[in-house]
Design a protein around this motif. Structure first.
Motif, PDB file in Angstrom:
ATOM      1  N   GLY A 110       0.798  -1.224   0.000  1.00 28.52           N
ATOM      2  CA  GLY A 110       0.000   0.000   0.000  1.00 28.52           C
ATOM      3  C   GLY A 110       0.827   1.268   0.000  1.00 28.52           C
ATOM      4  O   GLY A 110       0.340   2.348   0.317  1.00 28.52           O
ATOM      5  N   GLN A 111       2.089   1.149  -0.362  1.00 23.94           N
ATOM      6  CA  GLN A 111       2.999   2.294  -0.384  1.00 23.94           C
ATOM      7  C   GLN A 111       3.277   2.699  -1.828  1.00 23.94           C
ATOM      8  O   GLN A 111       2.866   2.021  -2.764  1.00 23.94           O
ATOM      9  CB  GLN A 111       4.311   1.915   0.321  1.00 23.94           C
ATOM     10  N   SER A 112       3.970   3.801  -1.987  1.00 23.69           N
ATOM     11  CA  SER A 112       4.376   4.232  -3.327  1.00 23.69           C
ATOM     12  C   SER A 112       5.781   4.804  -3.268  1.00 23.69           C
ATOM     13  O   SER A 112       6.275   5.156  -2.196  1.00 23.69           O
ATOM     14  CB  SER A 112       3.394   5.262  -3.895  1.00 23.69           C
ATOM     15  N   ILE A 113       6.405   4.875  -4.419  1.00 27.67           N
ATOM     16  CA  ILE A 113       7.761   5.430  -4.526  1.00 27.67           C
ATOM     17  C   ILE A 113       7.682   6.680  -5.384  1.00 27.67           C
ATOM     18  O   ILE A 113       7.093   6.667  -6.467  1.00 27.67           O
ATOM     19  CB  ILE A 113       8.729   4.418  -5.175  1.00 27.67           C
ATOM     20  N   ARG A 114       8.269   7.745  -4.898  1.00 27.18           N
ATOM     21  CA  ARG A 114       8.363   8.978  -5.679  1.00 27.18           C
ATOM     22  C   ARG A 114       9.840   9.352  -5.755  1.00 27.18           C
ATOM     23  O   ARG A 114      10.541   9.347  -4.741  1.00 27.18           O
ATOM     24  CB  ARG A 114       7.586  10.093  -4.996  1.00 27.18           C
ATOM     25  N   TRP A 115      10.307   9.653  -6.959  1.00 23.37           N
ATOM     26  CA  TRP A 115      11.705  10.040  -7.091  1.00 23.37           C
ATOM     27  C   TRP A 115      11.863  11.031  -8.229  1.00 23.37           C
ATOM     28  O   TRP A 115      11.032  11.107  -9.133  1.00 23.37           O
ATOM     29  CB  TRP A 115      12.601   8.829  -7.276  1.00 23.37           C
ATOM     30  N   VAL A 163      20.364   0.774  -3.358  1.00 23.86           N
ATOM     31  CA  VAL A 163      19.052   1.427  -3.428  1.00 23.86           C
ATOM     32  C   VAL A 163      17.947   0.424  -3.101  1.00 23.86           C
ATOM     33  O   VAL A 163      16.995   0.750  -2.387  1.00 23.86           O
ATOM     34  CB  VAL A 163      18.834   2.097  -4.799  1.00 23.86           C
ATOM     35  N   VAL A 164      18.059  -0.807  -3.589  1.00 21.74           N
ATOM     36  CA  VAL A 164      17.083  -1.849  -3.247  1.00 21.74           C
ATOM     37  C   VAL A 164      17.039  -2.037  -1.733  1.00 21.74           C
ATOM     38  O   VAL A 164      15.961  -2.117  -1.137  1.00 21.74           O
ATOM     39  CB  VAL A 164      17.410  -3.181  -3.967  1.00 21.74           C
ATOM     40  N   ASN A 165      18.183  -2.095  -1.095  1.00 23.59           N
ATOM     41  CA  ASN A 165      18.237  -2.259   0.361  1.00 23.59           C
ATOM     42  C   ASN A 165      17.581  -1.079   1.084  1.00 23.59           C
ATOM     43  O   ASN A 165      16.844  -1.272   2.059  1.00 23.59           O
ATOM     44  CB  ASN A 165      19.677  -2.428   0.843  1.00 23.59           C
ATOM     45  N   LEU A 166      17.825   0.131   0.608  1.00 24.08           N
ATOM     46  CA  LEU A 166      17.213   1.311   1.224  1.00 24.08           C
ATOM     47  C   LEU A 166      15.695   1.284   1.065  1.00 24.08           C
ATOM     48  O   LEU A 166      14.954   1.577   2.008  1.00 24.08           O
ATOM     49  CB  LEU A 166      17.787   2.587   0.598  1.00 24.08           C
ATOM     50  N   ILE A 167      15.211   0.927  -0.127  1.00 22.87           N
ATOM     51  CA  ILE A 167      13.767   0.857  -0.358  1.00 22.87           C
ATOM     52  C   ILE A 167      13.150  -0.256   0.476  1.00 22.87           C
ATOM     53  O   ILE A 167      12.071  -0.091   1.060  1.00 22.87           O
ATOM     54  CB  ILE A 167      13.457   0.661  -1.857  1.00 22.87           C
ATOM     55  N   THR A 168      13.827  -1.395   0.566  1.00 22.55           N
ATOM     56  CA  THR A 168      13.335  -2.508   1.375  1.00 22.55           C
ATOM     57  C   THR A 168      13.162  -2.079   2.823  1.00 22.55           C
ATOM     58  O   THR A 168      12.118  -2.332   3.433  1.00 22.55           O
ATOM     59  CB  THR A 168      14.305  -3.702   1.294  1.00 22.55           C
ATOM     60  N   ASN A 169      14.152  -1.418   3.378  1.00 21.00           N
ATOM     61  CA  ASN A 169      14.069  -0.972   4.769  1.00 21.00           C
ATOM     62  C   ASN A 169      12.996   0.087   4.955  1.00 21.00           C
ATOM     63  O   ASN A 169      12.238   0.040   5.933  1.00 21.00           O
ATOM     64  CB  ASN A 169      15.417  -0.446   5.252  1.00 21.00           C
ATOM     65  N   ALA A 170      12.897   1.025   4.031  1.00 27.55           N
ATOM     66  CA  ALA A 170      11.869   2.061   4.134  1.00 27.55           C
ATOM     67  C   ALA A 170      10.475   1.440   4.077  1.00 27.55           C
ATOM     68  O   ALA A 170       9.576   1.828   4.824  1.00 27.55           O
ATOM     69  CB  ALA A 170      12.038   3.085   3.011  1.00 27.55           C
ATOM     70  N   SER A 171      10.299   0.456   3.217  1.00 30.52           N
ATOM     71  CA  SER A 171       9.008  -0.211   3.098  1.00 30.52           C
ATOM     72  C   SER A 171       8.711  -1.052   4.330  1.00 30.52           C
ATOM     73  O   SER A 171       7.597  -1.023   4.870  1.00 30.52           O
ATOM     74  CB  SER A 171       9.001  -1.093   1.844  1.00 30.52           C
ATOM     75  N   ASP A 173       0.556   3.515   4.068  1.00 24.79           N
ATOM     76  CA  ASP A 173       0.252   4.585   3.110  1.00 24.79           C
ATOM     77  C   ASP A 173       1.449   5.516   2.873  1.00 24.79           C
ATOM     78  O   ASP A 173       1.290   6.586   2.290  1.00 24.79           O
ATOM     79  CB  ASP A 173      -0.957   5.387   3.576  1.00 24.79           C
ATOM     80  N   ASP A 174       2.629   5.107   3.277  1.00 29.79           N
ATOM     81  CA  ASP A 174       3.814   5.954   3.124  1.00 29.79           C
ATOM     82  C   ASP A 174       4.239   6.100   1.667  1.00 29.79           C
ATOM     83  O   ASP A 174       4.037   5.212   0.849  1.00 29.79           O
ATOM     84  CB  ASP A 174       5.006   5.366   3.893  1.00 29.79           C
TER      85      ASP A 174
END
Length: 70
Positions: free
Chosen positions: A28-33, A53-61, A67-68
């Motif tokens: 339920g999240q989205s990525i904006r860049w 970057v995959v690791n950073l996105i994985t941790n953020a998710s 809804d982040d």
């Protein structure tokens, strides 16, 4: 062994986002860049940089709310 080369930063970032997009959407999240124009050049191994970057996105998710925006 690192495969060092000059790479355009947005190429490996886009690669990482493409890999992670399905997981992020399922949560339920989205990525904006965005990136500056011209995109910066980086000397490095594009596969390893994408993995960072995959690791950073994985941790953020993982630690973010459903809804982040990442």
């Amino acid at each position: 062994v690192l495969d060092r080369e000059i790479v355009v930063a947005h190429e490996w970032v886009a690669q990482a986002i493409e890999v992670m997009q399905p997981l992020v959407v399922r949560r339920g999240q989205s990525i904006r860049w965005s990136y500056p124009s011209p995109a910066p050049l980086v000397a490095g191994d594009s596969q390893r940089l994408a993995q960072v970057v995959v690791n950073l996105i994985t941790n953020a998710s993982r630690y973010g709310a459903s809804d982040d925006v990442i």
